[in-house]
Design an enzyme around this catalytic site. Structure first.
Site, mmCIF file in Angstrom:
data_model
loop_
_atom_site.group_PDB
_atom_site.id
_atom_site.type_symbol
_atom_site.label_atom_id
_atom_site.label_comp_id
_atom_site.label_asym_id
_atom_site.label_seq_id
_atom_site.Cartn_x
_atom_site.Cartn_y
_atom_site.Cartn_z
ATOM 1 N N GLY A 28 0.642 -1.003 0.169
ATOM 2 C CA GLY A 28 -0.257 -0.202 0.582
ATOM 3 C C GLY A 28 0.597 1.463 0.213
ATOM 4 O O GLY A 28 2.554 1.594 -0.067
ATOM 5 N N LEU A 30 0.562 3.462 -2.438
ATOM 6 C CA LEU A 30 1.414 3.363 -3.386
ATOM 7 C C LEU A 30 1.225 4.672 -4.121
ATOM 8 O O LEU A 30 1.110 5.644 -3.826
ATOM 9 C CB LEU A 30 -0.258 3.063 -4.414
ATOM 10 C CG LEU A 30 -0.834 1.690 -3.791
ATOM 11 C CD1 LEU A 30 -2.283 1.135 -4.487
ATOM 12 C CD2 LEU A 30 0.419 0.700 -3.896
ATOM 13 N N HIS A 31 2.431 4.824 -4.870
ATOM 14 C CA HIS A 31 2.999 5.583 -5.536
ATOM 15 C C HIS A 31 3.441 5.792 -7.497
ATOM 16 O O HIS A 31 2.979 4.066 -7.504
ATOM 17 C CB HIS A 31 4.791 6.508 -4.471
ATOM 18 C CG HIS A 31 5.485 4.776 -3.813
ATOM 19 N ND1 HIS A 31 5.828 4.286 -5.371
ATOM 20 C CD2 HIS A 31 5.850 4.798 -2.897
ATOM 21 C CE1 HIS A 31 6.653 3.270 -5.000
ATOM 22 N NE2 HIS A 31 6.986 3.546 -3.989
ATOM 23 N N HIS A 34 4.800 2.021 -7.713
ATOM 24 C CA HIS A 34 3.787 0.753 -7.815
ATOM 25 C C HIS A 34 2.733 1.095 -9.281
ATOM 26 O O HIS A 34 2.749 0.154 -10.234
ATOM 27 C CB HIS A 34 2.897 1.100 -6.794
ATOM 28 C CG HIS A 34 2.974 0.594 -5.516
ATOM 29 N ND1 HIS A 34 3.533 1.903 -4.553
ATOM 30 C CD2 HIS A 34 4.175 -0.129 -5.290
ATOM 31 C CE1 HIS A 34 4.297 1.282 -3.719
ATOM 32 N NE2 HIS A 34 4.519 -0.015 -3.232
ATOM 33 N N ASP A 147 13.726 -3.255 -5.552
ATOM 34 C CA ASP A 147 14.240 -4.102 -3.931
ATOM 35 C C ASP A 147 14.952 -5.556 -4.441
ATOM 36 O O ASP A 147 14.243 -6.247 -4.884
ATOM 37 C CB ASP A 147 12.965 -4.807 -3.679
ATOM 38 C CG ASP A 147 12.309 -3.429 -2.332
ATOM 39 O OD1 ASP A 147 12.755 -3.330 -1.597
ATOM 40 O OD2 ASP A 147 10.830 -3.175 -2.506
ATOM 41 N N SER A 182 9.901 5.541 -3.318
ATOM 42 C CA SER A 182 9.885 4.418 -1.619
ATOM 43 C C SER A 182 8.540 4.941 -0.425
ATOM 44 O O SER A 182 8.092 6.625 -0.870
ATOM 45 C CB SER A 182 10.933 4.170 -1.025
ATOM 46 O OG SER A 182 10.517 4.042 0.523
ATOM 47 N N SER A 183 7.801 4.287 -0.566
ATOM 48 C CA SER A 183 6.499 4.142 0.768
ATOM 49 C C SER A 183 7.573 4.975 1.982
ATOM 50 O O SER A 183 6.827 5.906 2.477
ATOM 51 C CB SER A 183 5.588 3.792 0.734
ATOM 52 O OG SER A 183 4.907 2.662 -0.171
ATOM 53 N N ARG A 184 8.550 4.118 2.143
ATOM 54 C CA ARG A 184 9.000 5.877 3.641
ATOM 55 C C ARG A 184 9.811 6.858 3.319
ATOM 56 O O ARG A 184 9.548 6.968 4.025
ATOM 57 C CB ARG A 184 10.350 4.343 3.531
ATOM 58 C CG ARG A 184 10.011 3.054 4.410
ATOM 59 C CD ARG A 184 11.122 2.419 4.898
ATOM 60 N NE ARG A 184 10.145 0.934 5.458
ATOM 61 C CZ ARG A 184 10.402 0.066 5.472
ATOM 62 N NH1 ARG A 184 10.705 -0.428 4.165
ATOM 63 N NH2 ARG A 184 9.958 -0.856 6.260
#
Ligand code: PAF
Length: 275
Positions: A28, A30-31, A34, A147, A182-184
């Site tokens: 989830g 999402l960016h 994704h 990744d 990245s979601s982070r």
């Protein structure tokens, strides 16, 4: 678009689909990264399934499981606009059982680099991805090259366990200043964002050195480390490996990955380039 929360229900629904299924597993938040996977899946398959599940077993004690960004409503809109057919948003109980069988990452490739810094992380990733492959019976599954070690291990799992799914590696998506999405990244303050640019800059430096025929891994790593240590708070590693994740003394053009992992503030970031 259908939203399914139960694994058995999705298995039944999948069995009723006549045609190829492109599967994009996500946690989830999402960016654009994704979205690029979803677009590729949309273009190459009859049906597209996206899973949204923050998988607890791949987080180590003390990592960001509790504060991992959750944006279900926005994610659902994004999937709808991108033409997704089914979103799978399982509960933990729907996919995990007590005292269940487990998959362990391979002893060498699974326990270097990310595996060394985050022991047990890849066991959790492989466990959930195996389940998701079995639930979705995907024809093609889409994973980002960001990744890279995860991608290599999942590809190995499909070979070792004779799975039918075809793994499709997808290019890293970067923002206009070069940071890998990245979601982070949402954890980064403005100042941290500026310092986080050093990861992609160090990789650009490495690729410039390779372009000038400098193939010696230790020289490239020293130059990258010099640049990085000026900006990041903790450098976890800089590594040069082949596509099978064996360390390389010399860059092999067309068969190498240059990787970096570092903390900026409390945020752990990874990035890489394939050369
Ligand atoms: O890359 C991710 O987002 C996760 O590791 C994955 C593949 C969805 C498994 O939880």
């Amino acid at each position: 678009m259908q939203i399914v929360k139960d694994a058995i229900e999705l298995k039944k629904l999948r069995a009723s689909l006549n045609g190829s299924v492109g599967f994009v597993p996500t946690m989830g938040a999402l960016h654009e990264g994704h979205i690029s996977l979803i677009k590729k899946a949309r273009a190459e398959n009859d049906f597209v399934i996206v899973s949204i599940f923050v998988n607890p077993t791949q987080f180590l004690e003390g990592e960001d499981l509790d504060k991992y960004p959750r944006k279900d409503e926005a994610d659902i809109k994004i999937c709808e606009l991108a033409g997704v057919d089914i979103i799978f948003m399982p509960t933990i109980d729907s996919v995990y059982n007590e005292d269940e069988l487990s998959i362990t990452a391979p002893k060498i490739r699974g326990f270097i680099l990310e595996g060394a810094k985050r022991p047990g992380h890849f066991d959790g990733v492989l466990q959930i991805v195996m389940k998701l492959f079995n639930i979705t019976d995907a024809t093609n599954a889409y994973f980002g090259k960001k990744d890279a070690q995860q991608l290599a291990l999942i590809t190995q799992m499909t070979k070792d366990y004779f799975l039918n799914v075809n793994i499709v590696p997808c290019e890293i998506v970067r923002d206009s200043r070069g940071i890998a999405l990245s979601s982070r990244n949402t954890y980064l303050s403005e100042g941290e964002y500026e310092r986080a640019l050093s990861l992609s800059r160090s990789l650009k430096l490495a690729s410039d050195m390779v372009a000038k025929s400098e193939l010696d891994s230790s020289k490239i790593k020293v130059a990258m480390e010099d640049l990085l240590t000026k900006s990041v708070d903790k450098l976890d590693y800089v590594a040069i490996v082949d596509r099978e994740f064996r360390e390389l003394d010399k860059v092999e053009i067309g068969n190498s990955i240059i990787l970096v992992a570092a903390f900026v503030g409390n945020t752990r970031l990874i990035d890489n380039i394939w050369v």
